[in-house]
Motif scaffolding. Structure first.
Motif, PDB file in Angstrom:
ATOM      1  N   ALA A 163       0.805  -1.456   0.209  1.00 23.08           N
ATOM      2  CA  ALA A 163      -0.251  -0.078   0.162  1.00 23.08           C
ATOM      3  C   ALA A 163       0.816   1.368  -0.154  1.00 23.08           C
ATOM      4  O   ALA A 163       1.781   1.350   0.667  1.00 23.08           O
ATOM      5  N   SER A 164      -0.049   2.640  -0.205  1.00 26.66           N
ATOM      6  CA  SER A 164       0.791   3.983  -0.592  1.00 26.66           C
ATOM      7  C   SER A 164      -0.112   4.703   0.037  1.00 26.66           C
ATOM      8  O   SER A 164      -0.418   4.810   1.522  1.00 26.66           O
ATOM      9  N   THR A 165      -0.788   5.572  -0.923  1.00 25.81           N
ATOM     10  CA  THR A 165      -1.086   6.958  -0.694  1.00 25.81           C
ATOM     11  C   THR A 165      -2.876   5.828   0.024  1.00 25.81           C
ATOM     12  O   THR A 165      -3.236   5.250  -0.855  1.00 25.81           O
ATOM     13  N   GLY A 166      -2.822   6.805   1.034  1.00 27.74           N
ATOM     14  CA  GLY A 166      -4.115   6.946   1.632  1.00 27.74           C
ATOM     15  C   GLY A 166      -4.019   5.313   2.493  1.00 27.74           C
ATOM     16  O   GLY A 166      -4.948   4.736   2.693  1.00 27.74           O
ATOM     17  N   GLY A 167      -3.094   4.058   2.265  1.00 26.14           N
ATOM     18  CA  GLY A 167      -2.803   2.507   2.573  1.00 26.14           C
ATOM     19  C   GLY A 167      -3.247   2.524   4.400  1.00 26.14           C
ATOM     20  O   GLY A 167      -3.760   1.591   4.582  1.00 26.14           O
ATOM     21  N   VAL A 168      -3.051   3.711   5.038  1.00 23.20           N
ATOM     22  CA  VAL A 168      -2.608   3.805   6.644  1.00 23.20           C
ATOM     23  C   VAL A 168      -4.389   2.649   6.963  1.00 23.20           C
ATOM     24  O   VAL A 168      -4.425   1.822   7.437  1.00 23.20           O
ATOM     25  N   GLU A 169      -5.142   4.272   6.229  1.00 25.80           N
ATOM     26  CA  GLU A 169      -6.810   3.692   6.432  1.00 25.80           C
ATOM     27  C   GLU A 169      -7.050   2.377   6.262  1.00 25.80           C
ATOM     28  O   GLU A 169      -8.015   2.117   7.057  1.00 25.80           O
ATOM     29  N   ALA A 170      -6.514   1.818   4.649  1.00 25.86           N
ATOM     30  CA  ALA A 170      -6.704   0.933   4.004  1.00 25.86           C
ATOM     31  C   ALA A 170      -6.952  -0.767   4.660  1.00 25.86           C
ATOM     32  O   ALA A 170      -7.275  -1.148   5.223  1.00 25.86           O
ATOM     33  N   LEU A 171      -5.168   0.234   5.873  1.00 22.88           N
ATOM     34  CA  LEU A 171      -4.911  -1.367   6.014  1.00 22.88           C
ATOM     35  C   LEU A 171      -5.277  -1.924   7.829  1.00 22.88           C
ATOM     36  O   LEU A 171      -6.123  -2.572   7.941  1.00 22.88           O
ATOM     37  N   HIS A 172      -6.417  -0.541   8.099  1.00 24.34           N
ATOM     38  CA  HIS A 172      -6.861  -0.475   9.466  1.00 24.34           C
ATOM     39  C   HIS A 172      -8.318  -1.455   8.754  1.00 24.34           C
ATOM     40  O   HIS A 172      -8.673  -2.168   9.304  1.00 24.34           O
ATOM     41  N   SER A 173      -8.450  -1.234   7.699  1.00 26.69           N
ATOM     42  CA  SER A 173     -10.189  -1.240   7.467  1.00 26.69           C
ATOM     43  C   SER A 173      -9.876  -2.895   7.193  1.00 26.69           C
ATOM     44  O   SER A 173     -10.576  -3.939   7.649  1.00 26.69           O
ATOM     45  N   VAL A 174      -8.849  -3.638   6.441  1.00 24.41           N
ATOM     46  CA  VAL A 174      -8.488  -5.164   6.197  1.00 24.41           C
ATOM     47  C   VAL A 174      -8.359  -5.479   7.232  1.00 24.41           C
ATOM     48  O   VAL A 174      -8.826  -6.753   7.587  1.00 24.41           O
ATOM     49  N   LEU A 175      -6.592  -4.735   8.129  1.00 23.96           N
ATOM     50  CA  LEU A 175      -6.501  -6.040   9.021  1.00 23.96           C
ATOM     51  C   LEU A 175      -7.749  -6.583  10.393  1.00 23.96           C
ATOM     52  O   LEU A 175      -7.867  -7.229  11.354  1.00 23.96           O
ATOM     53  N   SER A 176      -8.291  -4.780  10.425  1.00 21.00           N
ATOM     54  CA  SER A 176      -9.508  -5.615  11.959  1.00 21.00           C
ATOM     55  C   SER A 176     -10.370  -6.116  11.563  1.00 21.00           C
ATOM     56  O   SER A 176     -11.132  -6.925  11.989  1.00 21.00           O
ATOM     57  N   ALA A 177     -10.669  -7.009  10.196  1.00 21.94           N
ATOM     58  CA  ALA A 177     -11.288  -8.473  10.176  1.00 21.94           C
ATOM     59  C   ALA A 177     -10.266  -9.011   9.291  1.00 21.94           C
ATOM     60  O   ALA A 177     -11.161 -10.193   9.436  1.00 21.94           O
ATOM     61  N   PHE A 178      -9.088  -9.332  10.169  1.00 20.95           N
ATOM     62  CA  PHE A 178      -8.593 -10.146  10.146  1.00 20.95           C
ATOM     63  C   PHE A 178      -8.810 -10.818  11.428  1.00 20.95           C
ATOM     64  O   PHE A 178      -8.702 -10.865  12.369  1.00 20.95           O
ATOM     65  N   PRO A 179      -8.406 -12.444  10.983  1.00 18.28           N
ATOM     66  CA  PRO A 179      -8.832 -13.081  13.060  1.00 18.28           C
ATOM     67  C   PRO A 179      -7.380 -13.569  13.018  1.00 18.28           C
ATOM     68  O   PRO A 179      -6.614 -13.198  12.837  1.00 18.28           O
TER      69      PRO A 179
END
Length: 343
Positions: A163-179
């Motif tokens: 990820a790059s620009t805007g990626g931290v917000e995107a990582l929060h969305s994706v990883l918060s749904a990881f088991p």
């Protein structure tokens, strides 16, 4: 047409230095400066700038609340300007999770904003951000796909994310749904090394798996997410036979970046191949596109974030154009797409 900037910075000296530095760029115009949030709010309303630079550590204001108001009332690309304090780095990480598109680590005194053009480059990237309300819909296969082995459908042994620009917000969305027991997950996010520890801590607090910075030769374990430290070293994966470890090495920039998403993806394609999964999220440029294609050709399960949910569609667009993505998915469905394999 010039990129129109509003500067929000409490220090008169820093405002003057920043204005002077940016005014020397032929394609950037500082239309107004503000000393506090109240002034900033009025000037943003009045001038409707293309980009806002925000000093997150201003006394007498809550920079995060101000950012929330900007994003709620008049969504505008915001670049966080942060000093060297640990508190400032932590607040910057939180601001990136709340929608700031990028961050810049300022130095001291007259050299606070350097002469390397990095801030101007961040502003040019931010000016390309458009805010749209994501439309929820099912993930789709890409329009075209390169020849690759059929995926086995088994749960991945390792997940690689770029990820790059805007990626931290995107990582929060994706990883918060990881088991909590997710496969070992390795992440390259383009960010200044000063902010990487705080970003890892912010993600760790929001996610069920443990999130930490990668270290040399660190064994990669289930239930753990490893973030590249962003310190001018590529993060790759070493090992064989299901026993994998992190590798950090110096080297030339790849696709303009160090660390590079491509470097991570190529190593995973070589070491793990069809038993891996790759995810390419929002970002400027094309870093990760060739690497995702290598993963795809190795038989790995590959996902690219779709345009509507991206802050910047550059990296996923480049990968999709190569036929590197088996699935193109809205941000909010990426984790479910990935873990359908485990079902």
């Amino acid at each position: 047409m010039s990129i129109r900037i509003v500067i929000v910075e409490d220090s008169p000296t820093m405002r003057a230095i920043l204005m002077s530095r940016l005014s020397s760029e032929p394609d950037i115009e500082v239309v107004a400066t503000a000393a506090n949030a109240a002034e900033g709010r009025e000037l943003i309303r009045q001038f409707d700038p293309d980009v806002v630079t925000l000093d997150i550590e201003m006394p007498g204001m809550n920079g995060l609340d101000f950012l929330d108001k900007i994003m709620a009332l008049r969504p505008t690309p915001v670049i966080i300007i942060s000093g060297s304090t640990q508190e400032g780095a932590a607040t910057t990480a939180e601001a990136l999770a709340r929608g700031a598109v990028s961050c810049y680590a300022k130095g001291q005194g007259a050299n606070a904003f350097g002469s390397d053009g990095k801030l101007a480059a961040l502003i040019r990237e931010a000016a390309q951000v458009t805010f749209t309300k994501p439309v929820s819909r099912a993930a789709t296969p890409p329009a075209s796909s390169s020849a690759a082995p059929a995926h086995t459908g088994a749960a991945p042994k390792l997940v690689a994310i770029g990820a790059s620009t805007g990626g931290v917000e995107a990582l929060h969305s994706v990883l918060s749904a990881f088991p909590a027991n997710c496969p070992p997950t390795v992440v390259v996010q383009h960010v200044n090394a000063r902010f990487a520890p705080s970003i890892a801590l912010s993600l760790d607090r929001a996610c069920a798996p443990r999130v930490l910075l990668a270290e040399p030769d660190l064994p990669l374990r289930a239930g753990h997410v490893y973030l590249a430290p962003g310190d001018e070293r590529h993060l790759t994966v070493g090992g064989t036979g299901g026993q994998f470890h992190a590798r950090l090495r110096a080297g030339p920039r790849i696709a303009g970046h160090l660390p590079s998403v491509d470097a991570l993806f190529f190593s995973v394609a070589e070491r793990i191949g069809a038993e891996a999964a790759g995810i390419l999220l929002t970002g400027m440029g094309a870093d990760g596109a060739e690497g995702l294609l290598a993963l795809h050709r190795a038989g790995a399960f590959t996902i690219a974030q779709d345009e509507a949910s991206c802050t910047v569609f550059g990296m996923p667009r480049a990968a999709i154009a190569l036929g590197a993505a088996r699935v193109v998915a809205p941000l909010e469905t990426i984790s479910s797409q990935l873990f359908r394999l485990a079902a």
